[in-house]
Design a protein around this motif. Structure first.
Motif, PDB file in Angstrom:
ATOM      1  N   LYS A  30       0.832  -1.209   0.000  1.00  0.00           N
ATOM      2  CA  LYS A  30       0.000   0.000   0.000  1.00  0.00           C
ATOM      3  C   LYS A  30       0.873   1.269   0.000  1.00  0.00           C
ATOM      4  O   LYS A  30       0.817   2.082   0.916  1.00  0.00           O
ATOM      5  CB  LYS A  30      -0.967  -0.013   1.181  1.00  0.00           C
ATOM      6  CG  LYS A  30      -1.947  -1.177   1.124  1.00  0.00           C
ATOM      7  CD  LYS A  30      -2.885  -1.179   2.291  1.00  0.00           C
ATOM      8  CE  LYS A  30      -3.855  -2.315   2.334  1.00  0.00           C
ATOM      9  NZ  LYS A  30      -3.742  -3.467   1.540  1.00  0.00           N
ATOM     10  N   ILE A  31       1.673   1.404  -1.049  1.00  0.00           N
ATOM     11  CA  ILE A  31       2.572   2.544  -1.209  1.00  0.00           C
ATOM     12  C   ILE A  31       1.732   3.791  -1.495  1.00  0.00           C
ATOM     13  O   ILE A  31       0.933   3.804  -2.431  1.00  0.00           O
ATOM     14  CB  ILE A  31       3.577   2.305  -2.367  1.00  0.00           C
ATOM     15  CG1 ILE A  31       4.383   1.028  -2.142  1.00  0.00           C
ATOM     16  CG2 ILE A  31       4.482   3.513  -2.574  1.00  0.00           C
ATOM     17  CD1 ILE A  31       5.260   1.033  -0.924  1.00  0.00           C
ATOM     18  N   SER A  32       1.937   4.822  -0.697  1.00  0.00           N
ATOM     19  CA  SER A  32       1.178   6.062  -0.883  1.00  0.00           C
ATOM     20  C   SER A  32       1.795   6.880  -2.013  1.00  0.00           C
ATOM     21  O   SER A  32       2.966   6.695  -2.355  1.00  0.00           O
ATOM     22  CB  SER A  32       1.175   6.890   0.409  1.00  0.00           C
ATOM     23  OG  SER A  32       2.452   7.470   0.617  1.00  0.00           O
ATOM     24  N   PRO A  33       1.034   7.819  -2.577  1.00  0.00           N
ATOM     25  CA  PRO A  33       1.587   8.684  -3.629  1.00  0.00           C
ATOM     26  C   PRO A  33       2.816   9.465  -3.157  1.00  0.00           C
ATOM     27  O   PRO A  33       3.733   9.698  -3.937  1.00  0.00           O
ATOM     28  CB  PRO A  33       0.429   9.628  -3.976  1.00  0.00           C
ATOM     29  CG  PRO A  33      -0.804   8.867  -3.606  1.00  0.00           C
ATOM     30  CD  PRO A  33      -0.412   8.047  -2.405  1.00  0.00           C
ATOM     31  N   VAL A  34       2.862   9.835  -1.887  1.00  0.00           N
ATOM     32  CA  VAL A  34       4.000  10.571  -1.330  1.00  0.00           C
ATOM     33  C   VAL A  34       5.251   9.691  -1.294  1.00  0.00           C
ATOM     34  O   VAL A  34       6.358  10.158  -1.546  1.00  0.00           O
ATOM     35  CB  VAL A  34       3.658  11.104   0.087  1.00  0.00           C
ATOM     36  CG1 VAL A  34       4.873  11.712   0.762  1.00  0.00           C
ATOM     37  CG2 VAL A  34       2.503  12.086   0.026  1.00  0.00           C
TER      38      VAL A  34
END
Length: 171
Positions: free
Chosen positions: A46-50
């Motif tokens: 679940k890699i965030s856009p940041v």
């Protein structure tokens, strides 16, 4: 987007003297799991856009550094496969040591990148990254290993038994 292995390594494994099977790591992950490595990692971590840019950079560097290790492992397995029927004790000893040393080098590579992933993602997701990476590596290794002949004497002496422990056939 994450890149799968930067260089697709291939192994030619002869399952019979006249049949050759080609393995492509990228295809193996998809064949075994129904998704490519990029999709699996994105879903699992679940890699965030940041985080995406820094993670992609670290992941690409990891895969790039992992590529020579993987190429060497495949070359060693290929060498075993091509020469298994004629390997003497000395060569078998040497080949086995090379495979073990290859595994140790890979462990050191993972330790370096665990520190980096830990800074980027935190300890839990860094651990999850390497859990998935190891799982994919072991699964593809097992798939390839199942295509290689078993060490000479063990394979030729193996017998299949039924419930009454009588040999059904020799392999």
């Amino acid at each position: 987007m994450l890149m799968i292995l930067s260089a697709a390594c291939r192994l030619t494994a002869q399952t019979t003297p006249t049949t050759a099977v080609i393995f492509n790591d990228e295809d193996l992950v998809t064949q075994i799991f129904g998704k490519n490595k990029e999709s699996l990692l994105n879903e699992f971590l679940k890699i965030s856009p940041v985080e995406e840019s820094a993670f992609q950079s670290a992941f690409l560097e990891y895969e790039t550094e992992k590529s020579p290790w993987l190429s060497e492992r495949i070359a060693l397995l290929k060498m075993y496969n091509e020469e298994f029927s004629s390997l003497d004790e000395r060569k078998m000893n040497s080949l086995t040591k090379e495979i073990i040393n290859n595994d140790l080098e890979f462990g050191r590579l993972q330790m370096r990148y665990f520190r980096r992933m830990n800074k980027l993602l935190g300890a839990t997701r860094a651990a999850k990254f390497f859990q998935l990476d190891n799982y994919l590596e072991q699964s593809t290794r097992e798939f390839i290993q199942n295509q290689l002949p078993f060490i000479k004497e063990l394979e030729s002496d193996r017998q299949v038994y039924n419930h009454d422990t009588k040999p059904l056939s020799s392999r």
